[in-house]
Design an enzyme around this catalytic site. Sequence first.
Site, PDB file in Angstrom:
ATOM      1  N   GLU A 158      31.492  18.952  70.316  1.00 45.85           N
ATOM      2  CA  GLU A 158      32.776  19.231  69.677  1.00 45.85           C
ATOM      3  C   GLU A 158      32.789  20.665  69.137  1.00 45.85           C
ATOM      4  OE1 GLU A 158      35.496  17.491  65.979  1.00 45.85           O
ATOM      5  OE2 GLU A 158      33.307  17.374  65.889  1.00 45.85           O
ATOM      6  N   LYS A 176      41.835  14.545  69.269  1.00 44.65           N
ATOM      7  CA  LYS A 176      41.120  13.909  68.176  1.00 44.65           C
ATOM      8  C   LYS A 176      42.126  13.117  67.347  1.00 44.65           C
ATOM      9  CE  LYS A 176      37.516  14.724  64.738  1.00 44.65           C
ATOM     10  NZ  LYS A 176      36.600  15.708  64.141  1.00 44.65           N
ATOM     11  N   CYS A 220      33.849  12.914  67.717  1.00 40.78           N
ATOM     12  CA  CYS A 220      33.128  12.913  66.445  1.00 40.78           C
ATOM     13  C   CYS A 220      33.595  11.804  65.499  1.00 40.78           C
ATOM     14  CB  CYS A 220      33.246  14.293  65.804  1.00 40.78           C
ATOM     15  SG  CYS A 220      32.052  14.585  64.462  1.00 40.78           S
TER      16      CYS A 220
END
Length: 518
Positions: free
Chosen positions: A268, A343, A377
């Site tokens: 990321e 995300k 993440c």
Amino acid sequence: MEELDLKDFETRIRVRPMAAGDFEAVVAMQELCFPGMETWSTEQLESMTAIFPDGQMVVEYQGRVVASCCSLIVDFDLYSDWHNWKEIADSGFIRNHLDDGDTMYGIEVMVHPEFRGLRLARRLYDARKQIVRERNLARIIVGGRIPGYGKRADEMSAREYVEQVMAKNLFDPVLTVQTANGFVLKRLIPGYMPADSASRGYATFLEWTNLDHVAGGQQRLHSVVPARICVMQYEMRGIDSFDEFEQQCEFFIDTAADYKSDFILFPELFTTQLLSTFKIRRPEQAARKLAEFTPQYLDFFTRMAVSYNINIIGGSTFVIEDDSLYNIAYLFKRDGTVGKQYKLHVTPAERRWWGVQPGPGVEVFDTDCGRIAILICYDIEFPEAARIAASKGARIIFVPFNTDERHGYLRVRHCALARCVENHIFTAIAGCTGNLPFVDHADVHYAQSGIFSPSDFQFARDGVVAECNPNIETVVIHDVDLQLLRRHRLTGTVQNWNDRRKDLYKILYYEDGQENTV
């Protein structure tokens, strides 16, 4: 008028095993069918007919050999690639033939030019299918030439040519016949037989499935396209240009491709390395300046995926859309197409320092190794997101992450392991190490990249398939068997997916304005 002898009107045609007396006619026929290509040698034909006599056949028409085929039996698990004719055909000697294999591999079918149109190839294919049924084999695989492509290579790509043939806009003397005989096109193989100039070295990967196949005793487990995963542990260091960034990335892509990886996963926001190329102190302005590299980033990784024949999860990067800043992971497929995953869950620090906005939903991507998903993440720390991805068919979830200290990394690691247990999937995580002095909010990093599995007998003892040493720049490469996941979901010691109490709870999510439940 005398009674007519019907035998005078019969056409004497039969399919029979190839014999030594046929070798000369077979070679002469090869010279006509494949001009300029090397023909069978007597030693090759002797080897094939001695090792697997039933698989080498000719069509005899009026006493003349006018068509032939050669084949062998292999274990499909050992040849999932089918990229190399010399390897799978043992250069025409078939010493790798296995009587107890599960797949017939067709080396060659040819019909004398003067006798085409008599459906002689169909007779040979039908004879092969009969052998497969009698031996209870699972399938026939062929690597088929596309000899009509050579005349059109200047006006279209091999893929476009094959698509036109499949759409029946063009006729190919091999591919058209094979699909007409029940073979299903799986993919296009470059460099299959370089000497085949008419096909420009290309071949098609085709399969016919034996619907009568019965697995004996217990169901036989096939590794259906085992996926080879390379995860990065990328060191952040100061650089002077985007070219330098490209060089560092290409080194690792090249390494993964050398080991024939199907996927490589970058971390990321590893593109924040580019922040060292300019000096902007305010974090929100720096993030938007970084987003200006997006076109170069997309162009570079698309070229890399095609050039190195590998699917690349390009970590994630900042992107501006409609004046909003997003953290987006891109999937660069080796066929040249690109997918993206926003995300979904923005950390307090991302929101406060960068001004990142959350994305709209969970995407699942079809690849040549099955369905995958990407959760960036923090997203892996929310079990609902992984559950939605698994419900859409994802069998591998890739998790690019970026953490600055060990506690953050452990949250990602432990949650990735938990998602494997909950959903019968594999997860792969990749993070950054190293430091970027004088780059605010991207200065220090902690990572231990790895590949994880469910926790059961058929998988790694502790659920860790492979793992890097912490905090050094390196890669780890390992195979995962996707078919094991299917078996585990059905027969695992615990079956979390099947044992959910949907009478007590469910996940409700929205997609394209519609309510969906899992």
